[in-house]
Structures are given as structure tokens and as C-alpha cells.
Design a protein around this motif. Sequence first.
Motif, PDB file in Angstrom:
ATOM      1  N   LEU A  94       2.781  -3.295 -16.029  1.00 40.93           N
ATOM      2  CA  LEU A  94       3.712  -2.165 -16.059  1.00 40.93           C
ATOM      3  C   LEU A  94       4.999  -2.422 -15.284  1.00 40.93           C
ATOM      4  CD1 LEU A  94       1.262   0.862 -15.673  1.00 40.93           C
ATOM      5  CD2 LEU A  94       2.261  -0.072 -17.764  1.00 40.93           C
ATOM      6  N   ALA A  95       4.957  -3.269 -14.261  1.00 40.32           N
ATOM      7  CA  ALA A  95       6.153  -3.476 -13.447  1.00 40.32           C
ATOM      8  C   ALA A  95       5.936  -4.644 -12.492  1.00 40.32           C
ATOM      9  CB  ALA A  95       6.478  -2.216 -12.637  1.00 40.32           C
ATOM     10  N   TYR A  96       7.053  -5.158 -11.977  1.00 35.84           N
ATOM     11  CA  TYR A  96       7.006  -6.162 -10.921  1.00 35.84           C
ATOM     12  C   TYR A  96       7.316  -5.498  -9.586  1.00 35.84           C
ATOM     13  CZ  TYR A  96       7.141  -9.759 -14.556  1.00 35.84           C
ATOM     14  OH  TYR A  96       6.856 -10.545 -15.647  1.00 35.84           O
TER      15      TYR A  96
ATOM     16  N   GLU B 286       9.250   3.046 -10.680  1.00 36.09           N
ATOM     17  CA  GLU B 286       9.939   3.734  -9.581  1.00 36.09           C
ATOM     18  C   GLU B 286       9.290   3.405  -8.238  1.00 36.09           C
ATOM     19  OE1 GLU B 286      10.725   7.923 -10.150  1.00 36.09           O
ATOM     20  OE2 GLU B 286      10.817   7.632 -12.331  1.00 36.09           O
ATOM     21  N   ALA B 287       7.972   3.401  -8.218  1.00 37.85           N
ATOM     22  CA  ALA B 287       7.270   3.056  -6.979  1.00 37.85           C
ATOM     23  C   ALA B 287       7.563   1.608  -6.600  1.00 37.85           C
ATOM     24  CB  ALA B 287       5.769   3.272  -7.149  1.00 37.85           C
ATOM     25  N   GLY B 288       7.753   0.748  -7.602  1.00 39.14           N
ATOM     26  CA  GLY B 288       8.088  -0.651  -7.348  1.00 39.14           C
ATOM     27  C   GLY B 288       9.448  -0.809  -6.687  1.00 39.14           C
TER      28      GLY B 288
ATOM     29  N   TYR C  16       0.832  -1.209   0.000  1.00 36.15           N
ATOM     30  CA  TYR C  16       0.000   0.000   0.000  1.00 36.15           C
ATOM     31  C   TYR C  16       0.865   1.257   0.000  1.00 36.15           C
ATOM     32  CZ  TYR C  16      -3.679   3.332   1.062  1.00 36.15           C
ATOM     33  OH  TYR C  16      -4.544   4.397   1.001  1.00 36.15           O
ATOM     34  N   LEU C  17       1.978   1.216   0.729  1.00 36.31           N
ATOM     35  CA  LEU C  17       2.898   2.358   0.732  1.00 36.31           C
ATOM     36  C   LEU C  17       3.467   2.582  -0.668  1.00 36.31           C
ATOM     37  CD1 LEU C  17       4.779   1.719   4.102  1.00 36.31           C
ATOM     38  CD2 LEU C  17       2.683   3.041   3.692  1.00 36.31           C
ATOM     39  N   GLY C  18       3.649   1.495  -1.418  1.00 33.90           N
ATOM     40  CA  GLY C  18       4.068   1.625  -2.813  1.00 33.90           C
ATOM     41  C   GLY C  18       3.009   2.306  -3.655  1.00 33.90           C
ATOM     42  N   LEU C  19       1.734   1.997  -3.393  1.00 31.25           N
ATOM     43  CA  LEU C  19       0.646   2.665  -4.122  1.00 31.25           C
ATOM     44  C   LEU C  19       0.642   4.162  -3.836  1.00 31.25           C
ATOM     45  CD1 LEU C  19      -2.646   0.533  -4.023  1.00 31.25           C
ATOM     46  CD2 LEU C  19      -1.118   0.980  -5.962  1.00 31.25           C
ATOM     47  N   LEU C  20       0.905   4.522  -2.597  1.00 33.03           N
ATOM     48  CA  LEU C  20       0.957   5.953  -2.250  1.00 33.03           C
ATOM     49  C   LEU C  20       2.094   6.643  -2.992  1.00 33.03           C
ATOM     50  CD1 LEU C  20       0.246   5.914   1.601  1.00 33.03           C
ATOM     51  CD2 LEU C  20      -1.370   6.313  -0.271  1.00 33.03           C
TER      52      LEU C  20
ATOM     53  N   GLU D   7       1.744   9.714  -5.677  1.00 35.34           N
ATOM     54  CA  GLU D   7       2.542  10.940  -5.584  1.00 35.34           C
ATOM     55  C   GLU D   7       3.225  11.254  -6.917  1.00 35.34           C
ATOM     56  OE1 GLU D   7       6.912  11.943  -3.800  1.00 35.34           O
ATOM     57  OE2 GLU D   7       5.575  10.791  -2.494  1.00 35.34           O
ATOM     58  N   LEU D   8       3.838  10.257  -7.524  1.00 35.00           N
ATOM     59  CA  LEU D   8       4.583  10.474  -8.768  1.00 35.00           C
ATOM     60  C   LEU D   8       3.664  10.854  -9.923  1.00 35.00           C
ATOM     61  CD1 LEU D   8       7.085   7.467  -8.521  1.00 35.00           C
ATOM     62  CD2 LEU D   8       7.608   9.895  -8.171  1.00 35.00           C
ATOM     63  N   VAL D   9       2.548  10.147 -10.056  1.00 32.90           N
ATOM     64  CA  VAL D   9       1.630  10.399 -11.175  1.00 32.90           C
ATOM     65  C   VAL D   9       0.998  11.778 -11.057  1.00 32.90           C
ATOM     66  CG1 VAL D   9      -0.570   9.714 -12.216  1.00 32.90           C
ATOM     67  CG2 VAL D   9       1.160   7.981 -11.693  1.00 32.90           C
ATOM     68  N   GLU D  10       0.493  12.103  -9.880  1.00 33.93           N
ATOM     69  CA  GLU D  10      -0.188  13.390  -9.722  1.00 33.93           C
ATOM     70  C   GLU D  10       0.784  14.552  -9.888  1.00 33.93           C
ATOM     71  OE1 GLU D  10      -3.835  11.829  -6.849  1.00 33.93           O
ATOM     72  OE2 GLU D  10      -2.329  13.189  -6.033  1.00 33.93           O
ATOM     73  N   GLU D  11       2.011  14.372  -9.425  1.00 34.32           N
ATOM     74  CA  GLU D  11       3.012  15.434  -9.578  1.00 34.32           C
ATOM     75  C   GLU D  11       3.400  15.627 -11.040  1.00 34.32           C
ATOM     76  OE1 GLU D  11       7.763  15.802  -8.706  1.00 34.32           O
ATOM     77  OE2 GLU D  11       6.523  14.971  -7.091  1.00 34.32           O
ATOM     78  N   ARG D  12       3.612  14.516 -11.758  1.00 32.12           N
ATOM     79  CA  ARG D  12       4.117  14.603 -13.127  1.00 32.12           C
ATOM     80  C   ARG D  12       3.040  14.934 -14.158  1.00 32.12           C
ATOM     81  NH1 ARG D  12       8.359   9.462 -12.681  1.00 32.12           N
ATOM     82  NH2 ARG D  12       9.658  10.444 -11.067  1.00 32.12           N
TER      83      ARG D  12
END
Length: 353
Positions: free
Chosen positions: A160-162, A282-284, A61-65, A69-74
Motif C-alpha cells: 500500500l505504501a513505502y 498519509e501515515a507513511g 510504531y508511531l506511524g502505525l498509531l 487513528e485514520l482508519v477508525e475515524e474514516r
Amino acid sequence: MNYFKIIFTTIFIFALFFVAAACGTAPAEPDAGEGTAGEAAPGVQRTIRAGIGLNDQHPQYLGLLKFKELVEERTDGSIVVETYHSGQLGDDRSMMEALQLGTQEVTVPSTAPIAGFVQEFTVFDFPFLFPSNEVADEVLDGEVGQMMLDKLDDQNLVGLAYWENGFRDLTNARRAVASMEDMKGLSIRTMENELHLEAFRALGANPTPMAFTELFTALQQGAVDGQENPVATVYLQGFHEVQDHISNTHHIYSPFVFLMSKTFFDSLTEEEQEIVRDAAREAGQHQRQLNREANAQYLDDLQEEGMTYTEIDEEARQEMIDTVQPVLDKYAERIGQDIVDQVYEAIREAQED
């Protein structure tokens, strides 16, 4: 004369009416706010609903957060990410089906339920496949891992990622497990995955497939003796409250796969697609690091909470490996020996690096 004027006026009015009506049915120009597939609609804010089965304290879940953060910022907020935990949007299978239908945008399941959609993913659930986290990283982030993600397209899913669930360990409420002999007769909850079921039967246990959301209650009521999950999951789901023993069987390394609805992904611009793909990766990386730190810490915490920790020695582990090999041979034939060989070759190369 007035009679003819009235008729003429009436006919003229009806003529004007029909002309106006005909003009009104002409095709309208596209609204300025609409967009075509793969083209951003100006001023339109879109939402990604991302759901998982684990709770809001888990590294997943912390990875989802971090992804949020990354998507909304970018995207400067043009794409908003809503995060849901604890099975709020359903179990892994139902959320994957929602992605296929386009009624949900993201979920991050383990590979075991994915195998029900793309059977080649079964190879990642082979017991004792990966010898270490580092080898798993190199294989999954390399050509073989991408080859497997590409197979999801036909299921209206985009991989998209592992991410990482981690090495799965055995817990139970009856006795310490240091060998196969200790495992005999234990009723163990597993994921709804045929390979897992057959492997545990071979090891002498009585596996019971069950949705994760039902597991705590089943353990609490004694419907099953035990379960198998990474340490972080055991601790954060409170399984130590209803389980007495944990063994480092490390029988399966379980990846998470970051999935997006293909319907939604295809609606994004190329720039937005690149943003969500990079953010998932990156979140992964962030999530993997958190997960490894958590597993180390929570193993100590579980023992402090009263669980008995039992080591599986190399001799006992090798006996388990040899015992499940016929099961793996059977599934290798079913999956495709060429796929299995590619995975094992990638593992050998990673070990040599």
C-alpha cells in the motif's frame, strides 16, 4: 376395523414426518448479517492486526498509531486496528507468511526480507543506491515504486505504501571504523539477505545473518562484534548499552513497505480499500518526518550516552562503492537488468529535478 384405523393413522403420521423433513432441507436464504467478498457485512466490525518488529517508541510504531487513528475515524469504527510491536506477532518473515495465509492483516517490513518473496525488491538493498532521503521519496512514491508494489499481488500480498527505516549505519564494540581497513575481520549481524551478506564479505567483514529479535542478546554476549541499522533503531533498541562505536557508513537506504493481506484487502468494499490505502500513505508521510527528526536527535543522544561517532570521508566511501560494484553487477543480472536500469534512471531523473 380399529386395526385398520390404527394402520392408516400410523402411515399418515409417517407421511407428515417425511414431508416436514424434506421441507427442512430446502436451501436457506442468506442471513442478513452475511456479506460476500468485497461487500461490507452490515453491522459487522472487522479487525486489522498490525505487527512490527521494532519497539513502541520507534517512529515505525508511531506511524502505525497514525494509521489506526485514520482508519477508525474514516470507517466510523467499523474497522478496528490492533497494533503490536517488539515482534509480539513474530519476525518479519513469519508475519509476512501470516499475511499470505490470512491469519494476520498488516505488517511493515524492510525491503530486505521482502526480497525472499519477490526477488526484484533486492534492488532497493543495493549498497549506496540512494544519495538522499529526498531522492528516495521521489523514486519510491513514483512509477517505479508502484511497479514494484504491484509485483506483490502474486504472493497474496498488497503493497500500500513505502515508509522509512532510513540510512543504515555501522556500530561495533571493538574499534572506530573510518575505512574498509577498519572493517576487516569484524563479525557483523545482518538481515537474512544474501546481497547484504555478500556486500559485507566484499568489504572485509564477517557477516552473520540473524533475526532482529535475537540481536541485543547476541551483542551483549559478544556472539557478534556489531550490527548495522539506522540511528533511531540503534538508540531505541538500547544498542548503545552494548556497543561503543558508530560510523556514518550510510551504506544502504532501507525503506519499509506497508503490506496488507490480499485475502483481507479483497474482502473490503472499494470505499474501504480506498480508506486503508490513503491511510497507509498519509501515515507513511507522517512516519517519514518523525523518523528523520528522530535520527537527527538520537545521533546526539548516542554520543551523550558514550558512543564514539566516526565520519566516513568521501574517499573512503568511494572505495566502498567501487569494492561492492561486482556484487551489484552479479545481482543485477539475477534480478533482471531492465528492472535495475529503470530504478537507476528514476534516481537520475530525481536528482535532476
